[in-house]
Design a protein around this motif. Sequence first.
Motif, PDB file in Angstrom:
ATOM      1  N   HIS A  35     -12.483  19.336 -24.211  1.00 18.19           N
ATOM      2  CA  HIS A  35     -11.984  19.644 -22.873  1.00 18.19           C
ATOM      3  C   HIS A  35     -10.465  19.553 -22.866  1.00 18.19           C
ATOM      4  CE1 HIS A  35     -15.709  20.175 -20.787  1.00 18.19           C
ATOM      5  NE2 HIS A  35     -16.169  18.962 -21.094  1.00 18.19           N
ATOM      6  N   ARG A  63     -21.213  18.008 -16.007  1.00 17.19           N
ATOM      7  CA  ARG A  63     -20.766  17.153 -17.113  1.00 17.19           C
ATOM      8  C   ARG A  63     -21.683  15.958 -17.323  1.00 17.19           C
ATOM      9  NH1 ARG A  63     -14.199  16.697 -17.466  1.00 17.19           N
ATOM     10  NH2 ARG A  63     -13.736  18.923 -17.456  1.00 17.19           N
ATOM     11  N   THR A  64     -22.801  15.943 -16.632  1.00 19.21           N
ATOM     12  CA  THR A  64     -23.729  14.819 -16.730  1.00 19.21           C
ATOM     13  C   THR A  64     -24.999  15.252 -17.458  1.00 19.21           C
ATOM     14  OG1 THR A  64     -22.922  13.808 -14.692  1.00 19.21           O
ATOM     15  CG2 THR A  64     -25.112  13.159 -15.452  1.00 19.21           C
ATOM     16  N   PHE A  84     -12.428   7.527 -16.761  1.00 21.78           N
ATOM     17  CA  PHE A  84     -13.708   7.243 -17.385  1.00 21.78           C
ATOM     18  C   PHE A  84     -14.498   6.192 -16.595  1.00 21.78           C
ATOM     19  CE2 PHE A  84     -11.114   8.849 -20.874  1.00 21.78           C
ATOM     20  CZ  PHE A  84     -11.952   9.821 -21.371  1.00 21.78           C
ATOM     21  N   ARG A 105     -18.582   3.851 -21.262  1.00 19.51           N
ATOM     22  CA  ARG A 105     -17.165   4.106 -21.005  1.00 19.51           C
ATOM     23  C   ARG A 105     -16.311   3.789 -22.227  1.00 19.51           C
ATOM     24  NH1 ARG A 105     -16.778   0.876 -15.250  1.00 19.51           N
ATOM     25  NH2 ARG A 105     -18.522   1.909 -14.216  1.00 19.51           N
ATOM     26  N   LEU A 142     -16.655   6.600 -24.722  1.00 14.41           N
ATOM     27  CA  LEU A 142     -15.937   7.789 -24.252  1.00 14.41           C
ATOM     28  C   LEU A 142     -14.435   7.623 -24.412  1.00 14.41           C
ATOM     29  CD1 LEU A 142     -17.949   8.668 -21.033  1.00 14.41           C
ATOM     30  CD2 LEU A 142     -17.697  10.106 -23.055  1.00 14.41           C
ATOM     31  N   GLU A 194     -14.199  15.605 -10.905  1.00 10.19           N
ATOM     32  CA  GLU A 194     -15.288  15.458 -11.875  1.00 10.19           C
ATOM     33  C   GLU A 194     -16.319  14.426 -11.433  1.00 10.19           C
ATOM     34  OE1 GLU A 194     -12.392  12.761 -14.648  1.00 10.19           O
ATOM     35  OE2 GLU A 194     -13.979  13.880 -15.624  1.00 10.19           O
ATOM     36  N   TYR A 195     -15.912  13.527 -10.501  1.00  7.76           N
ATOM     37  CA  TYR A 195     -16.857  12.572  -9.935  1.00  7.76           C
ATOM     38  C   TYR A 195     -17.187  12.877  -8.479  1.00  7.76           C
ATOM     39  CZ  TYR A 195     -16.005   9.737 -14.078  1.00  7.76           C
ATOM     40  OH  TYR A 195     -15.922   9.299 -15.369  1.00  7.76           O
ATOM     41  N   ILE A 230     -24.366  12.759 -23.650  1.00  5.94           N
ATOM     42  CA  ILE A 230     -23.435  12.269 -22.627  1.00  5.94           C
ATOM     43  C   ILE A 230     -22.001  12.421 -23.109  1.00  5.94           C
ATOM     44  CG2 ILE A 230     -22.652  10.197 -21.415  1.00  5.94           C
ATOM     45  CD1 ILE A 230     -25.543   9.246 -21.401  1.00  5.94           C
ATOM     46  N   HIS A 279     -22.571   5.373 -13.064  1.00  5.34           N
ATOM     47  CA  HIS A 279     -22.744   6.814 -13.188  1.00  5.34           C
ATOM     48  C   HIS A 279     -24.106   7.236 -12.643  1.00  5.34           C
ATOM     49  CE1 HIS A 279     -21.041  10.457 -15.108  1.00  5.34           C
ATOM     50  NE2 HIS A 279     -22.313  10.851 -15.149  1.00  5.34           N
ATOM     51  N   ARG A 339     -20.934  16.231 -23.634  1.00  5.30           N
ATOM     52  CA  ARG A 339     -20.637  16.957 -22.392  1.00  5.30           C
ATOM     53  C   ARG A 339     -19.313  16.520 -21.786  1.00  5.30           C
ATOM     54  NH1 ARG A 339     -25.555  18.784 -18.562  1.00  5.30           N
ATOM     55  NH2 ARG A 339     -27.047  19.418 -20.169  1.00  5.30           N
ATOM     56  N   ARG A 340     -19.023  15.224 -21.910  1.00  9.04           N
ATOM     57  CA  ARG A 340     -17.792  14.737 -21.298  1.00  9.04           C
ATOM     58  C   ARG A 340     -16.565  15.124 -22.097  1.00  9.04           C
ATOM     59  NH1 ARG A 340     -13.825  14.502 -19.654  1.00  9.04           N
ATOM     60  NH2 ARG A 340     -12.705  12.960 -18.422  1.00  9.04           N
TER      61      ARG A 340
END
Length: 951
Positions: free
Chosen positions: A13, A51-52, A26, A360, A363, A41-42, A286, A90, A289-290
């Motif tokens: 991304h 993205r989930t 994150f 997190r 990520l 994004e949230y 997960i 999440h 996608r993120r």
Amino acid sequence: MRIKPWREIAIPHQDVLLGTFQQSEFAADLSRVHQGSASPEYGDAKLFYSRTFITEGMKLLLDSVIKRMSGRGGDPVIQLQTAFGGGKTHTMLAVYHLASGKAPISEMQGMASIVDAAGIMDVPKARVVVLDGNELSPNQTHSRDGVLIHTMWGELAWQLGQAEAYNFVKDADVSGTSPGKAVLAELLSKFSPCVILIDELVAYLRQFEEGRTYAGGTFDSNLSFIQALTEALKAVPQAMMLASLPESHAELGGIRGQQALDALEKYFGRVQALWKPVATEEAFEIVRRRLFTNITDGHAVEEVCRAYSELYVQNSADFPSETQETRYMDRLKQSYPIHPEVFDRLYEDWSSLDKFQRTRGVLKLMAKVIHKLWTEGNSSHMIQCSDLPLNDQDVRNEMVYYLPQGWDPVLERDVDGHRAETVTIDRDSRFGAYQAARRVARTIFLGSAPSVTLQSQRGIDQTRILLGCVQPGQTISVYKDVLRRMSDVLHYLNNVNNRFYYDTRPNLRREMEERKMRFTDTDSEIRTRLAKMLETRREFTGVHIFTPSADIPDDEELRLVVLPPSGAYSRSEHNQATTIANDILTKRGSQPRSHQNRLIFLVADYEAIQRLRESIRTVLSWQSIVSDIKDARLNLDRVQQKQAEEQLLRSQDIVIRTLREAFKWLLVPYQEARQGQGVTEVAWEAMSIQPNASDAMVEISNKLKEDGVLITTWAPIHLNSMLKTWFWKDELHDAHALDVWKKTCQYLYLPRLHNQTVYHQAIDSGVRSRDFFGVAYGREGEKYQGFALEQNINVILDGTTLLIHPTVAQAYDAVQKQLKAQRDAELQGGNVTPTTSGDNQPVGPTGVPYGGHTRPIGPNNTEPPVVFPPVQQVKRRFYGKVQLPKTTAKMDFAKIYDEVLSHFALKHDGTVTITIEIEATSQGGYDESFQRIIRENGGQLRFSLTEFEEE
């Protein structure tokens, strides 16, 4: 077929590419989403679901939420209890966007199939209450449209229906006491369908001190509210609650937090549906996608994963057993472009650290890793454990943050710093092509750093190291070799039972390296080990290791002389080997050496001797460590004690190998006799022996025999040839056998026999034939005593035994047979005329008249003339005189000693008397001071006479 690197298939991304990500991005914040201030994004339902990845656990939870909101069952209370960073917030966001109904189901990726599976046409829109324990304060009120809210239940009611709903619990809110179950059930029924999301509940409750009353009530009143709420939810078909409770002790925040958790678990335990949201395999999707955009080239992914799978199957012994299963291919595809081993290490090992957030943390770390790899142009086929750029300060800080103090020097020196030993190792082109040392070090660090104090069996084994390093098309043995090299030189890397791990404590290698400085004299240890290596002796009577020349006997026995390391040999370098060997060869101490042909020299290789010294110091260091451990002078744990013992054994094996590699040269002195030019100067033949031979002495003996340097079996024809060349000369046709043996021991141009037995056997064999020589035990005039030719006898070697020229021996034998025939005839009454010369003079047994004249012998006078030498007078005294110029007297006397006196010194049956006469004059005369100096010096030098006189 070329398989593509990950960067050509999976594009990160934009925020990962640019490195603009922040930790807050994150950390999903439920309150900010509810307030409308979260990032898209949230906060945006469509983008959030794109993205989930909906895991199996999340799918079951969302199914329960849909059914509960629709009044068709479902769980009234769901407790989300996972480790820190396990994805619970999440999950709550997923429920929030579903229940709030701000976006149609069709726009939320993955939800349509869940709704269809539940058998529901449409999901009713619900009232959503968000209670965040980090947002609420026990002792602070806040105003809602002029209404002052005090407690958690006051906030819950206001979010359900503002003032109307608040009135249900107004009195309880103001007094700080919990409303009853009936009131809460009535409130929930009035404003259902509703979903209550409580995050960080323990963080809120642990702020209440026991015995104190706050605006938000008391610790007990809040627990009573939770108990009443859970009971009320059971009675309202379209009402439910999700609450997150911590699993990690790091999130509890002390004793009050533990008390709060214990009480909540008891209340939730009666009605909860305990759910743990993220499995390790689901984390693959997960993270992908993120961090990455959609991967469209599925064929390329298939080729890469198949290449890895085939690598593991074709080399099954080198990789963990799990890689041989068919499903491992599926894991590779699911986790691509990140290797599943990376996830396994992060989720199994690093997530056990208190500060590491399960989802997190992964990520955040992988975003930094991917950004660095992308900017550096990393071209690996997949992102493996060995690709983590630990030389990057940002990535390093991220990983060290979760670890105890002391890991920075480990990374800097042993893993991936600019001055790390791994960088030095990778300068070797064999390893540098793969950056093998750094890749292995990164893999070991990732797999061992968080677990050195947590696992009963520390570290990771070689198969898992290879799994983290090797790529398709690479040679596996390179990584195995570099791992062995690293075990020998790194300071923080430990190897116990073939499991490797880093530790913040320096390993015993550093202790060993420091001790090595104590051991400067290694020659005595080398000598001891050489004595053991050469103890069989084989063909040598004596083996003299680092022995001074005065202590090496000068006799007829064959001896192997081992020069000290200072006398190392090289074909190309200037060295001291031949100089030291020549000194021993020519002198025994200060005396000349006569038996020079009995010495052979074993010397060290000039280049290998330094490696040997180093390995000796290593052994001595490990010996001292093990000794100190046994004597309790060094306090180590059992693992380190075992490691020290293993290192000692390993270093001893290295010394044995290095010792043989070092002492591999045989130096053999020799001279050549040239026709008309005499004998050459002493030269040295250097022969290399095989260092991997099982027995060094056997190898030395075989080498000397194969190259003809040492004779263990001698044919009489070779003895005959030597006698003709050096002993049967001019008119001398016999030689003393013992003298011949002695000279073979002395002169380097003669054959080097193993021992006198070899010489003796050659004589015994030769006398059985007429072709080589005859033998006699002495001679009186012209008569040989005990003469033998062509006889099977055992010759006795003593000072009188003679070896006779074959022609002379044959003639003498013929005469003896003729004389015997005459005597036999006389005894039988026959009349035989004795052989006479031309003037009727009787001849001797060799056909020579008794006056020393020659004549042909044999029946037809066809044999060549032979001479029986007359007895000569033996000269027993020598006298010589020479005058030396005063300017060169010192140099000239040394030359006289070498050329004349040394020869007399070799004659053991005589004496040599050397007298020096000095006569000096001075026109001006010698004063008293000068005379005193001469007298005193002369006295010290044992002059028998020192006189000055007038002319």
